[in-house]
Design a protein around this motif. Structure first.
Motif, PDB file in Angstrom:
ATOM      1  N   ASN A  76       0.855  -1.186   0.000  1.00 22.40           N
ATOM      2  CA  ASN A  76       0.000   0.000   0.000  1.00 22.40           C
ATOM      3  C   ASN A  76       0.896   1.244   0.000  1.00 22.40           C
ATOM      4  O   ASN A  76       0.965   1.992   0.978  1.00 22.40           O
ATOM      5  N   TRP A  77       1.559   1.423  -1.147  1.00 21.21           N
ATOM      6  CA  TRP A  77       2.597   2.456  -1.237  1.00 21.21           C
ATOM      7  C   TRP A  77       2.560   3.098  -2.622  1.00 21.21           C
ATOM      8  O   TRP A  77       2.390   2.419  -3.631  1.00 21.21           O
ATOM      9  N   PHE A  84      -0.157   4.905  -0.042  1.00 25.08           N
ATOM     10  CA  PHE A  84      -1.183   5.233  -1.029  1.00 25.08           C
ATOM     11  C   PHE A  84      -2.457   5.707  -0.337  1.00 25.08           C
ATOM     12  O   PHE A  84      -2.868   5.176   0.696  1.00 25.08           O
ATOM     13  N   ASP A  85      -3.079   6.716  -0.942  1.00 22.04           N
ATOM     14  CA  ASP A  85      -4.386   7.172  -0.460  1.00 22.04           C
ATOM     15  C   ASP A  85      -5.095   7.880  -1.607  1.00 22.04           C
ATOM     16  O   ASP A  85      -4.458   8.449  -2.491  1.00 22.04           O
ATOM     17  N   LEU A 122      -1.008  -6.422  -3.032  1.00 17.03           N
ATOM     18  CA  LEU A 122      -1.185  -7.840  -2.751  1.00 17.03           C
ATOM     19  C   LEU A 122      -1.035  -8.180  -1.278  1.00 17.03           C
ATOM     20  O   LEU A 122      -1.585  -9.182  -0.818  1.00 17.03           O
ATOM     21  N   ALA A 123      -0.277  -7.376  -0.527  1.00 12.72           N
ATOM     22  CA  ALA A 123      -0.141  -7.651   0.905  1.00 12.72           C
ATOM     23  C   ALA A 123      -1.493  -7.547   1.603  1.00 12.72           C
ATOM     24  O   ALA A 123      -1.804  -8.314   2.522  1.00 12.72           O
ATOM     25  N   LYS A 124      -2.319  -6.600   1.167  1.00 14.21           N
ATOM     26  CA  LYS A 124      -3.686  -6.466   1.704  1.00 14.21           C
ATOM     27  C   LYS A 124      -4.572  -7.613   1.200  1.00 14.21           C
ATOM     28  O   LYS A 124      -5.353  -8.199   1.959  1.00 14.21           O
ATOM     29  N   TRP A 165      -5.575  -2.610  -8.856  1.00 13.47           N
ATOM     30  CA  TRP A 165      -4.427  -2.440  -7.962  1.00 13.47           C
ATOM     31  C   TRP A 165      -4.556  -3.202  -6.640  1.00 13.47           C
ATOM     32  O   TRP A 165      -3.821  -2.937  -5.699  1.00 13.47           O
ATOM     33  N   GLY A 166      -5.490  -4.131  -6.579  1.00 13.35           N
ATOM     34  CA  GLY A 166      -5.690  -4.852  -5.323  1.00 13.35           C
ATOM     35  C   GLY A 166      -6.566  -4.105  -4.341  1.00 13.35           C
ATOM     36  O   GLY A 166      -6.528  -4.376  -3.143  1.00 13.35           O
ATOM     37  N   GLN A 167      -7.380  -3.181  -4.838  1.00 14.81           N
ATOM     38  CA  GLN A 167      -8.290  -2.450  -3.950  1.00 14.81           C
ATOM     39  C   GLN A 167      -9.486  -3.304  -3.530  1.00 14.81           C
ATOM     40  O   GLN A 167     -10.101  -3.043  -2.495  1.00 14.81           O
ATOM     41  N   ARG A 168      -9.836  -4.289  -4.361  1.00 16.52           N
ATOM     42  CA  ARG A 168     -10.959  -5.167  -4.061  1.00 16.52           C
ATOM     43  C   ARG A 168     -10.600  -6.617  -4.393  1.00 16.52           C
ATOM     44  O   ARG A 168      -9.746  -6.877  -5.247  1.00 16.52           O
TER      45      ARG A 168
END
Length: 601
Positions: A61-62, A70-71, A80-82, A318-321
């Motif tokens: 998340n960077w 990231f925001d 992917l870590a999330k 981006w792995g948001q969902r």
């Protein structure tokens, strides 16, 4: 008293006869009682298929362009870590043997982390590193992934090395060898899920990629691979998968659901064809959708031939969902049949990063952070892209200045050296900043976030006017007396920022009070009206030159020169060589928005 065998046998015969008679008399009553018993429950089995898409090199998340977590406005998280944490939760809840994890493509391009291991410390080097995305996806336990169009950005050798490093197959039923027309990658993967009832459930995953690869990465794939339409290949493979015993067929498609294309009629195939696949090809239970960067938790399409509902889902980029397809199967007539399937998405901002993934790739992350923070020069005055979609700003002028300068040098000494050079650029990001003072790699890289390369094409004045007119479709028609809200001027008909080009080297006006198709006015070159027959060298990125966005004339224009290095790298090298940036040297107001000839700003 001793047993009298004769009396015993006689008594037994009588008793037995009585039982037989009683049994015969009681049969109807017993049958009636059996009829009242509840039917034996049907055998049922449930499992879940998890899906991601358009990860674009995001492990953490960077944001490497801003050098911080990231925001965005919606407070989404990426990486992917999330995703790994969410996957672990679902596996714990459902039981790992009752789950599969797949992806719909665009994996190895998009962040400086993925760029670093393709170009700076490439995975293709002898004894080179393992790609961070392969490491992360292997550790998480992906079962299959479809190819995305951006998988081809770094060339086929990088893709093949990434494929070799993955512990799961990269699928592409419509990525064919150009000579043999046979699949260049596995078309599908077959997975067995063990049930409590003896017979496994066979789940087939069919991978389909985007036919636009033939345009967008022409330099990397021409003569090597060809990419026919998704519907055509799905119609070929789905019956084969069913004949192989697949109880469930899932398509992982790097293709949006809308049935549209961004490159017009240059190819006879639809770019965003997932919905058409569901509608036209019988035998599909679910489609994991990718490519469009939109969020579709659950969307049903009715197959025209069978009337069956096919569920589609697209998790945000981006792995948001994380998409969940929940399947319910019933044993019927000697086989498993899908009784019900639904979809939903989980938000990765609800969980922490998986410490296992953080530890696994911490060193790679730190290397890239150090790389992007290297100082490569200085800047005399801050430049931002905040107003770039509706004003001529210096930061976009910088892109065009570097592109034009690079093309002029490349054509020096050729028959085209005397021709004037025009250049196109788009505002890829509305938040790019090149600060005053020290300039780092990430400052420049954040201005040009795509791996586009530079080309030079031969264009005429008339063609340039048509190009500008097409680009001006980006603006919402706004009456001369209407109030101006910059937030409502752009993105007409869903046109993304990256499909609005400004052109440097001449001056022009865009009259947004006029309807689309008649907006370009007062086009001048060196102060004189632009002549239709005048020839120009046009510095243009390969995405646009190969038809991306369907801009007129440029794809058919004569190619004078092309560069294999990314424009982003060209810009970084230019700043390094110069040592300093001074907007006063290149910033000019070449275009402006007007209404009936009066400037909007």
């Amino acid at each position: 008293m001793p047993l009298n065998r004769r009396k015993f046998l006689k008594k037994s015969a009588v008793t037995g006869a009585g039982v037989a008679i009683a049994g015969t008399a009681a049969a109807p009553a017993a049958q009636a009682a059996d009829a009242k018993k509840p039917a034996k429950p049907a055998k049922r089995y449930a499992f879940t298929v998890m899906g991601t898409t358009d990860l674009h090199g995001n492990v953490f998340n960077w944001d490497y362009f801003t050098d911080k977590e990231f925001d965005d406005k919606a407070h989404n998280d990426v990486g992917l870590a999330k995703i790994s944490t969410l996957v672990n939760q679902i596996r714990e809840e459902k039981g790992r043997r009752n789950t599969l994890l797949i992806d719909a493509g665009d994996t190895i391009q998009g962040t400086q982390l993925s760029y670093y291991y393709a170009k700076v410390d490439p995975i293709t080097a002898k004894g080179g590193p393992v790609h961070p995305m392969a490491q992360a996806m292997n550790a998480i336990g992906y079962d299959a992934a479809a190819l995305g169009n951006h998988e081809f950005n770094y060339g086929i050798p990088v893709l093949r090395k990434f494929e070799e490093q993955c512990c799961f197959p990269l699928l592409g039923a419509n990525a064919l060898d150009a000579k043999t027309l046979r699949p260049a990658f596995p078309p599908f993967s077959m997975h067995r899920l063990r049930t409590p009832f003896g017979r496994d459930v066979k789940v087939a995953v069919l991978g389909l990629t985007n036919p636009g690869i033939a345009i967008w990465d022409k330099a990397n794939v021409q003569g090597k691979m060809t990419f026919p339409g998704l519907e055509e290949q799905a119609a070929k493979w789905v019956p084969k998968l069913r004949s192989m015993g697949a109880d469930v067929v899932i398509v992982s498609a790097h293709s949006g659901s809308s049935g549209t294309s961004s490159y017009g009629d240059q190819l006879p195939y639809i770019e965003n064809a997932a919905g058409l696949v569901a509608e036209q090809v019988p035998g599909i239970d679910a489609i994991l959708v990718g490519h469009a960067h939109t969020e579709i938790p659950e969307y049903f399409v009715t197959n025209k031939e069978t009337g069956k509902q096919v569920v589609l889902s697209e998790p945000l980029k981006w792995g948001q969902r994380l998409t969940l397809f929940d399947f319910e199967l019933v044993w019927d007539k000697g086989r498993w049949t899908v009784e019900k399937v639904g979809a939903q998405v989980l938000n990765s901002n609800t969980v922490e990063e998986d410490p296992k993934i953080v530890k696994l790739l911490g060193d790679e992350h730190e290397k890239v952070v150090a790389y992007v923070n290297q100082v490569i020069g200085t800047n005399a005055a801050e430049m931002t892209s905040v107003e770039a979609p509706y004003k001529d700003v210096p930061i976009i002028d910088l892109i065009n200045h570097i592109q034009a300068d690079t093309v002029k040098q490349a054509l020096a000494g050729t028959e085209y050296a005397a021709l004037p050079v025009l250049s196109q650029a788009a505002a890829f990001s509305r938040s790019a900043v090149i600060p005053a003072g020290e300039v780092t790699i990430r400052d420049v890289a954040g201005l040009y976030v795509f791996e586009n390369t530079l080309e030079a094409r031969l264009m005429t004045g008339a063609q340039i006017k048509a190009y500008l007119e097409y680009s001006a479709n980006y603006f919402v028609q706004t009456a001369a007396d209407a109030a101006i809200d910059p937030a409502k001027l752009t993105n007409a008909n869903g046109t993304p920022d990256y499909n609005y080009d400004v052109v440097s080297g001449l001056t022009y006006e865009i009259d947004i009070a006029r309807p689309a198709g008649s907006r370009i006015a007062n086009v001048r070159f060196e102060g004189a009206p632009l002549a239709d027959d005048q020839q120009f060298v046009f510095a243009v990125n390969n995405y646009r030159a190969n038809g991306g966005g369907n801009f007129p004339y440029v794809a058919a224009a004569k190619l004078l020169w092309s560069n294999s290095d990314e424009i982003r790298n060209t810009m970084i090298a230019w700043v390094k060589a110069k040592g300093s940036i001074d907007p006063a040297e290149f910033a000019t107001v070449d275009w402006k928005l007007t209404r009936n000839g009066t400037p909007v700003f």
